[in-house]
Write an enzyme that holds these catalytic residues in place. Structure first.
Site, PDB file in Angstrom:
ATOM      1  N   CYS A  86     -40.506 -38.406  56.745  1.00 38.58           N
ATOM      2  CA  CYS A  86     -39.105 -38.025  56.594  1.00 38.58           C
ATOM      3  C   CYS A  86     -38.751 -36.892  57.558  1.00 38.58           C
ATOM      4  O   CYS A  86     -39.127 -35.733  57.337  1.00 38.58           O
ATOM      5  CB  CYS A  86     -38.847 -37.612  55.142  1.00 38.58           C
ATOM      6  SG  CYS A  86     -37.214 -36.903  54.853  1.00 38.58           S
ATOM      7  N   CYS A  89     -36.699 -34.014  56.094  1.00 39.10           N
ATOM      8  CA  CYS A  89     -37.552 -33.163  55.255  1.00 39.10           C
ATOM      9  C   CYS A  89     -38.212 -32.070  56.093  1.00 39.10           C
ATOM     10  O   CYS A  89     -38.353 -30.923  55.650  1.00 39.10           O
ATOM     11  CB  CYS A  89     -38.631 -33.989  54.568  1.00 39.10           C
ATOM     12  SG  CYS A  89     -38.024 -35.222  53.401  1.00 39.10           S
TER      13      CYS A  89
END
Length: 319
Positions: A86, A89
């Site tokens: 991700c 993230c």
């Protein structure tokens, strides 16, 4: 057993409402002494509000999740749900880690790799990441999804602390038995401007912080100090006080003299001066004086003896 039923039973073991009562911190160890493993009260100096934790920021998995829930009875726990693949993230996680660490133990951060811990992802009902939630007294508190800029993330954390305080969760985390490091300034840019005498910039920054988080006590304190400093630029405190003494009915002179008296260490006389005028004024003048008294309360803080006494006198003067 049907596989779907087995999976359902496993998921029930990670339901936040279910684990709420399983591993709560006890008030004392069997020998009657505070302290002990992570999540239990006691720490350096046997502070009953301290909670021992492995770190302010740490990874959590399914096996250790109940310990995190237990800690949330004393300290709000921020949960960062992320995965290696991700990209947002990777942008968000360092921001959260830095901010949580800056609160000096009033928050802790538990990081959950959703690929390695799918049951935790299911327990929080998370369908996409990044996703940030919190736990307060064992109960989930949704915070935000997606990668946000640092000021917005801080605003969410400030609101989380307010919510936690309203529910009696006011402890602080202690790492490895040491007292937590003092938190740095909550608004470093504004504080720097204040220290340089740039009161307009400081005032603007503190106002922006309050717009994002109206309950931010540090911003209220900073805004009051910035206003006081700006009003006293190039002013002679002795002359301000003398002018007010010479004309006790002059509202603006009284406010200026009260500013000077607070800075000069005589807040009791400052409040006496303003409250005496409040008793004799009405309308906009009375409101102007009331607001100045409240602003000086913010400068001094609620624990100042002069504030406690003046607060009672103010209430009597107003009502």
């Amino acid at each position: 057993m049907d596989p779907s039923q087995e999976n359902s039973q496993q998921n029930q073991g990670l339901d936040l409402s279910a684990v709420r009562s399983k591993n709560l911190p006890t008030e004392q160890q069997p020998d009657g002494q505070t302290g002990g493993p992570a999540g239990q009260p006691g720490g350096a100096g046997q502070d009953p509000n301290a909670v021992n934790v492995p770190a302010l920021v740490f990874d959590v998995d399914e096996a250790s999740f109940n310990d995190v829930v237990a800690i949330s009875d004393r300290v709000p726990v921020v949960i960062d749900l992320w995965a290696e693949w991700c990209e947002p993230c990777k942008q968000l996680s360092p921001i959260i880690e830095r901010l949580v660490s800056s609160y000096g133990g009033r928050l802790i951060l538990a990081k959950v790799d959703v690929d390695a811990n799918p049951r935790l992802q299911q327990a929080f009902g998370v369908q996409s990441i990044p996703n940030v939630v919190a736990i307060v007294k064992g109960q989930p508190v949704p915070l935000f999804q997606s990668a946000l800029p640092e000021p917005q993330v801080k605003a969410y954390l400030d609101e989380l602390l307010k919510l936690a305080g309203e529910n009696g969760v006011t402890g602080h985390a202690v790492v490895a038995g040491a007292e937590p490091e003092p938190a740095g300034p909550a608004h470093p840019e504004a504080e720097e401007a204040l220290s340089k005498g740039d009161f307009d910039t400081a005032e603007s920054l503190f106002k922006a912080a309050l717009a994002a988080s109206p309950a931010d006590d540090e911003a209220k304190f900073g805004l009051a100090r910035a206003g006081l400093g700006r009003r006293l630029i190039d002013q002679d405190p002795a002359q301000l006080i003398a002018a007010a003494d010479a004309n006790p009915r002059d509202i603006e002179a009284a406010k200026a003299a009260a500013d000077a008296e607070v800075v000069g260490g005589d807040p009791a006389h400052a409040f006496t001066r303003l409250i005496a005028l409040i008793r004799t004024c009405a309308g906009d003048e009375k409101e102007s004086l009331r607001l100045r008294v409240l602003e000086l309360f913010e400068v001094l803080g609620a624990d100042d003896p002069a504030v406690a006494k003046a607060r009672t006198a103010l209430m009597r003067a107003l009502f």
